[in-house]
Motif scaffolding. Structure first.
Motif, PDB file in Angstrom:
ATOM      1  N   LEU A  96      -2.571   9.835 -10.283  1.00 15.01           N
ATOM      2  CA  LEU A  96      -1.891  11.124 -10.433  1.00 15.01           C
ATOM      3  C   LEU A  96      -0.894  11.344  -9.293  1.00 15.01           C
ATOM      4  N   ALA A  97      -1.279  10.990  -8.077  1.00 11.51           N
ATOM      5  CA  ALA A  97      -0.367  11.124  -6.933  1.00 11.51           C
ATOM      6  C   ALA A  97       0.845  10.217  -7.113  1.00 11.51           C
ATOM      7  N   ARG A  98       0.616   9.002  -7.590  1.00 11.03           N
ATOM      8  CA  ARG A  98       1.742   8.088  -7.843  1.00 11.03           C
ATOM      9  C   ARG A  98       2.655   8.637  -8.929  1.00 11.03           C
ATOM     10  N   GLU A  99       2.060   9.218  -9.968  1.00  9.40           N
ATOM     11  CA  GLU A  99       2.863   9.814 -11.043  1.00  9.40           C
ATOM     12  C   GLU A  99       3.672  10.992 -10.509  1.00  9.40           C
ATOM     13  N   ALA A 100       3.068  11.820  -9.675  1.00 12.41           N
ATOM     14  CA  ALA A 100       3.793  12.946  -9.082  1.00 12.41           C
ATOM     15  C   ALA A 100       4.956  12.444  -8.237  1.00 12.41           C
ATOM     16  N   ASN A 101       4.750  11.354  -7.502  1.00 14.76           N
ATOM     17  CA  ASN A 101       5.834  10.800  -6.697  1.00 14.76           C
ATOM     18  C   ASN A 101       6.890  10.113  -7.559  1.00 14.76           C
ATOM     19  N   ALA A 122       1.092  14.646  -2.080  1.00 19.38           N
ATOM     20  CA  ALA A 122       0.388  14.701  -0.792  1.00 19.38           C
ATOM     21  C   ALA A 122      -0.978  15.375  -0.951  1.00 19.38           C
ATOM     22  N   HIS A 123      -1.021  16.469  -1.704  1.00 21.96           N
ATOM     23  CA  HIS A 123      -2.307  17.151  -1.920  1.00 21.96           C
ATOM     24  C   HIS A 123      -3.245  16.301  -2.779  1.00 21.96           C
ATOM     25  N   LEU A 124      -2.702  15.609  -3.769  1.00 20.37           N
ATOM     26  CA  LEU A 124      -3.545  14.729  -4.597  1.00 20.37           C
ATOM     27  C   LEU A 124      -4.108  13.572  -3.770  1.00 20.37           C
ATOM     28  N   HIS A 125      -3.299  13.027  -2.852  1.00 19.07           N
ATOM     29  CA  HIS A 125      -3.816  11.978  -1.964  1.00 19.07           C
ATOM     30  C   HIS A 125      -4.929  12.532  -1.073  1.00 19.07           C
ATOM     31  N   HIS A 126      -4.752  13.750  -0.578  1.00 19.39           N
ATOM     32  CA  HIS A 126      -5.808  14.373   0.220  1.00 19.39           C
ATOM     33  C   HIS A 126      -7.081  14.521  -0.618  1.00 19.39           C
ATOM     34  N   ALA A 127      -6.920  14.997  -1.852  1.00 21.44           N
ATOM     35  CA  ALA A 127      -8.073  15.141  -2.752  1.00 21.44           C
ATOM     36  C   ALA A 127      -8.739  13.787  -3.001  1.00 21.44           C
ATOM     37  N   ARG A 128      -7.930  12.733  -3.118  1.00 17.70           N
ATOM     38  CA  ARG A 128      -8.487  11.381  -3.323  1.00 17.70           C
ATOM     39  C   ARG A 128      -9.407  11.003  -2.166  1.00 17.70           C
ATOM     40  N   THR A 129      -9.007  11.312  -0.933  1.00 16.13           N
ATOM     41  CA  THR A 129      -9.845  10.941   0.212  1.00 16.13           C
ATOM     42  C   THR A 129     -11.134  11.761   0.243  1.00 16.13           C
ATOM     43  N   VAL A 130     -11.068  13.011  -0.181  1.00 15.92           N
ATOM     44  CA  VAL A 130     -12.285  13.837  -0.236  1.00 15.92           C
ATOM     45  C   VAL A 130     -13.188  13.348  -1.365  1.00 15.92           C
ATOM     46  N   ALA A 131     -12.600  12.888  -2.471  1.00  9.82           N
ATOM     47  CA  ALA A 131     -13.403  12.294  -3.554  1.00  9.82           C
ATOM     48  C   ALA A 131     -14.136  11.053  -3.049  1.00  9.82           C
ATOM     49  N   PHE A 147       0.848  -1.181   0.000  1.00  6.03           N
ATOM     50  CA  PHE A 147       0.000   0.000   0.000  1.00  6.03           C
ATOM     51  C   PHE A 147       0.889   1.238   0.000  1.00  6.03           C
ATOM     52  N   VAL A 148       0.349   2.328  -0.532  1.00  8.18           N
ATOM     53  CA  VAL A 148       1.073   3.590  -0.639  1.00  8.18           C
ATOM     54  C   VAL A 148       0.601   4.518   0.467  1.00  8.18           C
ATOM     55  N   LEU A 149       1.553   5.100   1.193  1.00  9.04           N
ATOM     56  CA  LEU A 149       1.196   6.096   2.194  1.00  9.04           C
ATOM     57  C   LEU A 149       0.870   7.414   1.490  1.00  9.04           C
ATOM     58  N   PRO A 150      -0.075   8.175   2.019  1.00  7.91           N
ATOM     59  CA  PRO A 150      -0.430   9.456   1.407  1.00  7.91           C
ATOM     60  C   PRO A 150       0.623  10.511   1.740  1.00  7.91           C
ATOM     61  N   ALA A 151       1.751  10.412   1.050  1.00 10.58           N
ATOM     62  CA  ALA A 151       2.896  11.273   1.333  1.00 10.58           C
ATOM     63  C   ALA A 151       3.731  11.417   0.074  1.00 10.58           C
ATOM     64  N   GLY A 152       4.878  12.044   0.235  1.00  8.59           N
ATOM     65  CA  GLY A 152       5.799  12.216  -0.878  1.00  8.59           C
ATOM     66  C   GLY A 152       5.949  13.678  -1.223  1.00  8.59           C
ATOM     67  N   SER A 153       5.914  13.975  -2.497  1.00 12.49           N
ATOM     68  CA  SER A 153       6.063  15.360  -2.956  1.00 12.49           C
ATOM     69  C   SER A 153       4.839  16.178  -2.532  1.00 12.49           C
ATOM     70  N   PRO A 154       4.970  17.507  -2.496  1.00 14.42           N
ATOM     71  CA  PRO A 154       3.798  18.334  -2.175  1.00 14.42           C
ATOM     72  C   PRO A 154       2.612  18.045  -3.110  1.00 14.42           C
ATOM     73  N   ALA A 155       2.876  17.896  -4.398  1.00 16.58           N
ATOM     74  CA  ALA A 155       1.785  17.602  -5.333  1.00 16.58           C
ATOM     75  C   ALA A 155       1.120  16.284  -4.978  1.00 16.58           C
ATOM     76  N   VAL A 193       5.916   6.522  -1.332  1.00 10.60           N
ATOM     77  CA  VAL A 193       6.248   6.202   0.043  1.00 10.60           C
ATOM     78  C   VAL A 193       5.390   4.990   0.398  1.00 10.60           C
ATOM     79  N   LEU A 194       6.029   3.853   0.608  1.00  6.55           N
ATOM     80  CA  LEU A 194       5.304   2.594   0.795  1.00  6.55           C
ATOM     81  C   LEU A 194       5.083   2.271   2.260  1.00  6.55           C
ATOM     82  N   TRP A 195       3.969   1.635   2.538  1.00 10.45           N
ATOM     83  CA  TRP A 195       3.636   1.141   3.871  1.00 10.45           C
ATOM     84  C   TRP A 195       4.555  -0.019   4.196  1.00 10.45           C
TER      85      TRP A 195
END
Length: 188
Positions: A166-171, A123-132, A113-121, A178-180
């Motif tokens: 998109l978050a994975r591509e940004a990372n 991290a924000h895309l992961h946050h957006a994913r959870t709101v989606a 699993f991927v942790l919601p972290a990494g580059s600023p882009a 950033v892997l669990w």
């Protein structure tokens, strides 16, 4: 559409107008669903601060589509409506699917699993994913109480997947996901 006055005072007592002119409580499931879509759209604006080129253009397209989603959710389904309501369509879902497939083809296969972290882009895309995902849950809750355009549910489901890749591509561009590490800190 023409907005000349921003405040109307019509919502001061806790009610708001829907797309068909009917009024409901601001706590209504429908208002909650399109409110979460609005929150997601604002968050994508923050994501765009860390995007450029194709990513920025794709996120702008999604922001526009999210206004379609909000308009769809804001207008209750009814037979013989007095005007043709704006509804999300299958080609909007298909575009997301094609983009997910295209981007995912260039990413490493996941083995954790991927942790919601990494580059600023990312991290924000992961946050957006959870709101989606929350917007999808809120829309699904609305669907249990009133008929809605089921394409909205498919769109929001695919959108969260799209934001994930998109978050994975940004990372990938910033050094990798950033892997669990399961149980890494449980102690001896």
């Amino acid at each position: 559409m023409k907005l000349t006055k921003i405040y109307t005072r019509t919502g001061d007592a806790g009610h708001t107008a829907l797309g068909d002119g009917s009024r409901v409580a601001k706590t209504d499931l429908r208002v909650n669903a399109y409110g979460t879509v609005d929150e997601l759209n604002a968050l994508l604006g923050i994501c765009r601060l860390h995007a450029g080129g194709d990513l920025d253009a794709a996120l702008m397209r999604i922001q526009n589509d999210l206004f379609d989603v909000g308009a769809d959710l804001c207008t209750p389904e009814q037979e013989d409506p007095p005007f043709e309501p704006l509804r999300v369509t299958e080609p909007q879902v298909e575009w997301l699917e094609a983009e997910i497939d295209r981007i995912n083809a260039g990413l490493e296969t996941l083995r954790s699993f991927v942790l919601p972290a990494g580059s600023p882009a990312a991290a924000h895309l992961h946050h957006a994913r959870t709101v989606a995902r929350r917007a999808e849950r809120d829309s699904a809750a609305l669907a249990t109480a009133a008929p809605i355009n089921e394409t909205v549910l498919r769109y929001l489901n695919r959108l969260s997947d799209y934001l994930f890749v998109l978050a994975r591509e940004a990372n990938r561009e910033a050094g990798g996901d950033v892997l669990w590490q399961p149980g890494e800190h449980r102690g001896p």
